[in-house]
Every structure is written in C-alpha cells, then in structure tokens.
Write a protein that holds these residues in place. Structure first.
Motif, PDB file in Angstrom:
ATOM      1  N   LYS A  57      -4.744   7.189   2.815  1.00  0.00           N
ATOM      2  CA  LYS A  57      -3.702   8.216   2.872  1.00  0.00           C
ATOM      3  C   LYS A  57      -2.736   8.146   1.690  1.00  0.00           C
ATOM      4  O   LYS A  57      -1.972   9.079   1.459  1.00  0.00           O
ATOM      5  CB  LYS A  57      -2.924   8.100   4.185  1.00  0.00           C
ATOM      6  N   ILE A  58      -2.766   7.022   0.955  1.00  0.00           N
ATOM      7  CA  ILE A  58      -1.953   6.950  -0.270  1.00  0.00           C
ATOM      8  C   ILE A  58      -2.291   8.130  -1.174  1.00  0.00           C
ATOM      9  O   ILE A  58      -1.404   8.761  -1.761  1.00  0.00           O
ATOM     10  CB  ILE A  58      -2.201   5.623  -1.017  1.00  0.00           C
ATOM     11  N   SER A  59      -3.578   8.428  -1.302  1.00  0.00           N
ATOM     12  CA  SER A  59      -4.025   9.492  -2.204  1.00  0.00           C
ATOM     13  C   SER A  59      -4.407  10.783  -1.501  1.00  0.00           C
ATOM     14  O   SER A  59      -4.347  11.849  -2.096  1.00  0.00           O
ATOM     15  CB  SER A  59      -5.233   9.020  -3.021  1.00  0.00           C
ATOM     16  N   SER A  60      -4.834  10.686  -0.245  1.00  0.00           N
ATOM     17  CA  SER A  60      -5.349  11.894   0.427  1.00  0.00           C
ATOM     18  C   SER A  60      -4.456  12.385   1.551  1.00  0.00           C
ATOM     19  O   SER A  60      -4.720  13.444   2.131  1.00  0.00           O
ATOM     20  CB  SER A  60      -6.748  11.607   0.994  1.00  0.00           C
ATOM     21  N   GLY A  61      -3.390  11.642   1.876  1.00  0.00           N
ATOM     22  CA  GLY A  61      -2.527  12.036   2.977  1.00  0.00           C
ATOM     23  C   GLY A  61      -1.403  12.964   2.550  1.00  0.00           C
ATOM     24  O   GLY A  61      -1.100  13.116   1.362  1.00  0.00           O
ATOM     25  N   ILE A 121      -0.820   0.038  -9.732  1.00  0.00           N
ATOM     26  CA  ILE A 121      -0.571   1.176  -8.839  1.00  0.00           C
ATOM     27  C   ILE A 121      -1.598   2.266  -9.076  1.00  0.00           C
ATOM     28  O   ILE A 121      -2.158   2.852  -8.135  1.00  0.00           O
ATOM     29  CB  ILE A 121       0.852   1.732  -9.047  1.00  0.00           C
ATOM     30  N   SER A 122      -1.872   2.560 -10.355  1.00  0.00           N
ATOM     31  CA  SER A 122      -2.872   3.571 -10.704  1.00  0.00           C
ATOM     32  C   SER A 122      -4.244   3.201 -10.150  1.00  0.00           C
ATOM     33  O   SER A 122      -4.961   4.049  -9.607  1.00  0.00           O
ATOM     34  CB  SER A 122      -2.943   3.731 -12.228  1.00  0.00           C
ATOM     35  N   GLY A 123      -4.610   1.918 -10.262  1.00  0.00           N
ATOM     36  CA  GLY A 123      -5.897   1.470  -9.734  1.00  0.00           C
ATOM     37  C   GLY A 123      -5.991   1.620  -8.231  1.00  0.00           C
ATOM     38  O   GLY A 123      -7.031   2.032  -7.692  1.00  0.00           O
ATOM     39  N   LEU A 124      -4.898   1.319  -7.530  1.00  0.00           N
ATOM     40  CA  LEU A 124      -4.869   1.473  -6.076  1.00  0.00           C
ATOM     41  C   LEU A 124      -4.975   2.947  -5.677  1.00  0.00           C
ATOM     42  O   LEU A 124      -5.702   3.300  -4.738  1.00  0.00           O
ATOM     43  CB  LEU A 124      -3.583   0.865  -5.507  1.00  0.00           C
ATOM     44  N   VAL A 125      -4.245   3.802  -6.392  1.00  0.00           N
ATOM     45  CA  VAL A 125      -4.281   5.239  -6.105  1.00  0.00           C
ATOM     46  C   VAL A 125      -5.682   5.802  -6.326  1.00  0.00           C
ATOM     47  O   VAL A 125      -6.207   6.570  -5.504  1.00  0.00           O
ATOM     48  CB  VAL A 125      -3.251   5.988  -6.981  1.00  0.00           C
ATOM     49  N   PHE A 126      -6.316   5.398  -7.426  1.00  0.00           N
ATOM     50  CA  PHE A 126      -7.662   5.896  -7.724  1.00  0.00           C
ATOM     51  C   PHE A 126      -8.675   5.393  -6.702  1.00  0.00           C
ATOM     52  O   PHE A 126      -9.535   6.158  -6.236  1.00  0.00           O
ATOM     53  CB  PHE A 126      -8.084   5.470  -9.126  1.00  0.00           C
ATOM     54  N   ALA A 127      -8.574   4.120  -6.328  1.00  0.00           N
ATOM     55  CA  ALA A 127      -9.491   3.562  -5.335  1.00  0.00           C
ATOM     56  C   ALA A 127      -9.317   4.264  -3.986  1.00  0.00           C
ATOM     57  O   ALA A 127     -10.304   4.562  -3.298  1.00  0.00           O
ATOM     58  CB  ALA A 127      -9.248   2.062  -5.186  1.00  0.00           C
ATOM     59  N   LEU A 131       2.536  12.612  -4.342  1.00  0.00           N
ATOM     60  CA  LEU A 131       3.581  13.343  -5.058  1.00  0.00           C
ATOM     61  C   LEU A 131       4.944  12.704  -4.803  1.00  0.00           C
ATOM     62  O   LEU A 131       5.793  12.658  -5.699  1.00  0.00           O
ATOM     63  CB  LEU A 131       3.590  14.813  -4.637  1.00  0.00           C
ATOM     64  N   VAL A 132       5.147  12.202  -3.589  1.00  0.00           N
ATOM     65  CA  VAL A 132       6.397  11.499  -3.268  1.00  0.00           C
ATOM     66  C   VAL A 132       6.514  10.239  -4.127  1.00  0.00           C
ATOM     67  O   VAL A 132       7.571   9.957  -4.696  1.00  0.00           O
ATOM     68  CB  VAL A 132       6.450  11.139  -1.770  1.00  0.00           C
ATOM     69  N   LEU A 133       5.416   9.486  -4.221  1.00  0.00           N
ATOM     70  CA  LEU A 133       5.411   8.289  -5.062  1.00  0.00           C
ATOM     71  C   LEU A 133       5.694   8.636  -6.520  1.00  0.00           C
ATOM     72  O   LEU A 133       6.509   7.969  -7.185  1.00  0.00           O
ATOM     73  CB  LEU A 133       4.060   7.581  -4.945  1.00  0.00           C
ATOM     74  N   LEU A 134       5.051   9.676  -7.027  1.00  0.00           N
ATOM     75  CA  LEU A 134       5.273  10.106  -8.407  1.00  0.00           C
ATOM     76  C   LEU A 134       6.725  10.510  -8.635  1.00  0.00           C
ATOM     77  O   LEU A 134       7.332  10.159  -9.654  1.00  0.00           O
ATOM     78  CB  LEU A 134       4.349  11.282  -8.747  1.00  0.00           C
ATOM     79  N   PHE A 135       7.272  11.247  -7.694  1.00  0.00           N
ATOM     80  CA  PHE A 135       8.666  11.700  -7.813  1.00  0.00           C
ATOM     81  C   PHE A 135       9.612  10.504  -7.895  1.00  0.00           C
ATOM     82  O   PHE A 135      10.518  10.469  -8.743  1.00  0.00           O
ATOM     83  CB  PHE A 135       9.027  12.587  -6.614  1.00  0.00           C
ATOM     84  N   ILE A 136       9.393   9.504  -7.029  1.00  0.00           N
ATOM     85  CA  ILE A 136      10.237   8.303  -7.044  1.00  0.00           C
ATOM     86  C   ILE A 136      10.127   7.583  -8.391  1.00  0.00           C
ATOM     87  O   ILE A 136      11.136   7.169  -8.979  1.00  0.00           O
ATOM     88  CB  ILE A 136       9.847   7.356  -5.892  1.00  0.00           C
ATOM     89  N   SER A 171      -2.886  12.299 -10.546  1.00  0.00           N
ATOM     90  CA  SER A 171      -1.816  11.394 -10.136  1.00  0.00           C
ATOM     91  C   SER A 171      -1.911  10.032 -10.809  1.00  0.00           C
ATOM     92  O   SER A 171      -0.914   9.498 -11.301  1.00  0.00           O
ATOM     93  CB  SER A 171      -1.829  11.227  -8.606  1.00  0.00           C
ATOM     94  N   TYR A 172      -3.115   9.459 -10.867  1.00  0.00           N
ATOM     95  CA  TYR A 172      -3.236   8.113 -11.426  1.00  0.00           C
ATOM     96  C   TYR A 172      -3.017   8.102 -12.936  1.00  0.00           C
ATOM     97  O   TYR A 172      -2.521   7.115 -13.487  1.00  0.00           O
ATOM     98  CB  TYR A 172      -4.600   7.496 -11.077  1.00  0.00           C
TER      99      TYR A 172
END
Length: 387
Positions: free
Chosen positions: A156-160, A294-300, A237-242, A50-51
C-alpha cells in the motif's frame, strides 16, 4: 513591466521549465485526444514516477555540492532485495524491515560519503564503483531470482490511497486537501511578500501577485479534483509532499541548506567562511543513501517483487530531472522544486510518448535531446551573465 522582466530573468530556468511542462502537457493532451489528463492517467503518472522523484530530491543536493551519484539505482535495487528477504523469506514485520532498510541505505551513503569527503576520491569514481558493487550484491543476495509477494500492508506504500470520509463518487478527502493546501499556500505567499516588502526587496506588482495566487490555487484544486474523480490521493503522493516541503524548508530556510549552496558555489571560500565542507559532503551522501533506500522500497512495493534488474537507469533519470529542473552542472545552483518539475517533465514525456505509440528507441532519443538542450540553456545563461 520592467520588474516582471527582471524577475523572469532571475528565475528563467525555473519559470522556463514550468512553462515547458505546461506546453508539453497541452501538446500531448491534443495528440492523445485528452487521454493524458484523464484522472486515471494523472494517478498513474504519480505512481509511475514517484521513485524517480524521491531520488531527484536527494540527487539535487548532491549536484548542488558539485558532485554526482551514479550508484542510486543499484542501491535502490539492493535495499529492495534486502527488504524482500526480510519480509518474504524471514517473515519480519513490514515496519521492522523498512527501518532496517533505511539504516542500510544510510550506512551505504556513509560508506560512499567517507571516500568522497575525507579520502577525496572524486564522487564519479566512488559512485561508479558503488553502482557496480551494489548491483553485484543485489544479484548475489537474490541468487538471480525474483522474490515475491510482499505483505499487503507494505504494497500500500505504492498502490494504496488515503481512505475517504464517505462512500461518494467523488473522494471528499482529496477535495478537502485541495482547499486546505490552497489556504496554506495563500497565507505563506502573503507572509513572504510582507517580509520582502519589510526589507525593501523588489517584488511584483499587487495585480501580478493576485493573478499568480489565483492561477496556482486553480491548479491545486483542479489537480485534487482529478484525483478525487478516480480513487483519491495516493499514499505515495503524501510521502512525496512531506519530502518536498521538508527539503525545500531545509534548503531555503536553514543553516545546513546555506552551507550546501556555499560548498557548491566555492568550496575554498566556504571553508574559509567556517563551513565544515567535509562534514557537509559526508551528510549529503548519507542523505542520498536514505532517499535511495526509500526509492527502492517504493519501487519494490509497486512491483510487488524484488528483482535483480530493479533500479536500472534510475540514476540517469534522477540526474536528468535535476539538470532539466535548473540545477547547474558546475554546482551551487538548483532547487528541490526545480528537480520535481524536471522529473515531471521527463515523466510526462515518457507517458505521452507511450500513449501515442512511440517506440522506446524514439523515447530515449527525445529524452536525450531534452537533457542536452536543458544543460546547453544553463551554459548559455551563465555565459550571458558573465559577459
């Protein structure tokens, strides 16, 4: 048949990479005994890549303008470190830390964009300096230590996953999402086809058009059913789609998108045509800074920690995804969708090679060859068109 051949040649990189992705998935499905396409592994593929896909969306815009950004991995690490300090050490609310992190990413992008656009220092040099600078700053602010854990809501950004409508074995939200996306896709394709016919553009035959709709609707629903069979639709996936929809619209339907392509195609001609080339370059780098944040936040959030080594080689994976997905090394050519396909090719290669037990040495070598062949293919087609 002649129309089909012409359409394929016009979009050879994009169609070629889609075919390559299908072939690679089929090959690793056979080699792993079907493990690659199990619902849990499909979900893991999304979470693991994702990131990189977020970075690829921004990177393709940078590459289209004829530049490159080597600093995105270090920016992602630095922003992840800032967010950890705010949330873990200072007890900031997660939403405040996220907003501040995005602003920090935009300011970093503006800093680099200023040197590239207005001082005219080559982007390679500016972002190489940025890579070293922000990697150093990450180590300084973290003092060489990892910071964890993040608040549960942020993780939950990445694992929810999106909540389900009912407690059933199959996630109904995912099934409904597949149906809604299928309807929207069909309506959009019909509208585009009517517009093309109205202006007498060349289109594929009615039968081929229907076949394309059937195949892609089947892919959408099989994909969402796989997600439904495990835990449903991941939040990321929702974030990626947007992001994909938004940036595809900007690049394909707006003046800003046309200016980005014009700048990459021929900067002098774009300037003479009224495109504010410096301003466009500046904002492309600001945008890249935000997406790196955004990528850094998702990875963290996925790692549940900010570490000094976070973001290592992210820039190389993002650049490779863009070139594999059809972006041209000389600028002016590339699509957001192509960058996503290129990222998925890299992701499936990584995942498939890990599942069959190939070592990291072989994985790196094979990915390097894939990138080289993709760029060589681009050069070959460009020379063939020029001949």
């Amino acid at each position: 048949m002649e129309v089909i051949t012409r359409l394929f040649k016009t979009n050879i990189r994009q169609y070629g990479m889609i075919i390559a992705l299908v072939v690679i998935m089929f090959l690793f499905t056979l080699l792993t005994g079907g493990l690659l396409v199990k619902p849990i592994n499909i979900t893991n593929l999304i979470l693991q890549n994702s990131y990189i896909l977020v970075l690829a969306i921004g990177m393709v815009l940078v590459i289209i303008t004829g530049h490159i950004d080597l600093s995105v991995g270090s920016i992602a690490a630095f922003v992840g470190a800032l967010s950890a300090i705010m949330m873990v050490n200072w007890d900031f609310p997660a939403w405040v830390a996220v907003v501040v992190s995005l602003v920090a990413g935009a300011l970093i992008g503006a800093w680099q964009g200023f040197w590239v656009a207005y001082v005219r220092i080559p982007a390679f040099i500016v972002t190489l300096a940025g890579m070293l600078l922000f990697r150093g700053l990450t180590m300084i602010v973290l003092e060489g230590q990892s910071i964890s854990p993040f608040p549960g809501g942020f993780q939950k950004i990445s694992s929810g996953f999106l909540p389900d409508l009912a407690n059933t074995a199959t996630n109904m939200v995912s099934i409904l999402a597949g149906i809604v996306l299928s309807v929207l896709y069909i309506l959009n394709e019909i509208r585009d086809r009517r517009a093309q016919l109205k202006y007498r553009f060349e289109v594929s035959s009615q039968g081929l058009f229907v076949l394309k709709l059937v195949l892609l609707v089947a892919v959408i629903n099989v994909f969402t059913f796989m997600l439904a069979s495990y835990a449903g639709i991941p939040n990321i996936l929702v974030l990626l789609f947007i992001l994909i929809v938004m940036y595809s619209f900007v690049m394909g339907k707006t003046v800003m998108g046309r200016h980005v392509y014009a700048l990459g195609g021929n900067e002098k001609a774009a300037g003479l045509s009224g495109v504010k080339t410096k301003k466009v370059t500046f904002w492309v780098f600001v945008n890249m800074g935000v997406l790196a944040a955004i990528s850094g936040l998702v990875f963290a959030a996925r790692l549940n920690a900010a570490t000094p080594k976070a973001g290592t080689n992210f820039e190389l994976d993002a650049i490779a995804a863009c070139f594999i997905g059809g972006a041209s090394a000389s600028g002016g050519i590339g699509t957001v969708f192509g960058a996503i396909i290129g990222g998925l090719v890299m992701g499936v290669l990584n995942n498939g090679m890990s599942l069959i037990g190939l070592g990291i040495d072989w994985q790196q070598g094979i990915k390097g060859l894939v990138l080289l062949l993709a760029v060589a293919f681009d050069i070959y087609n460009k020379n063939k068109r020029a001949a």
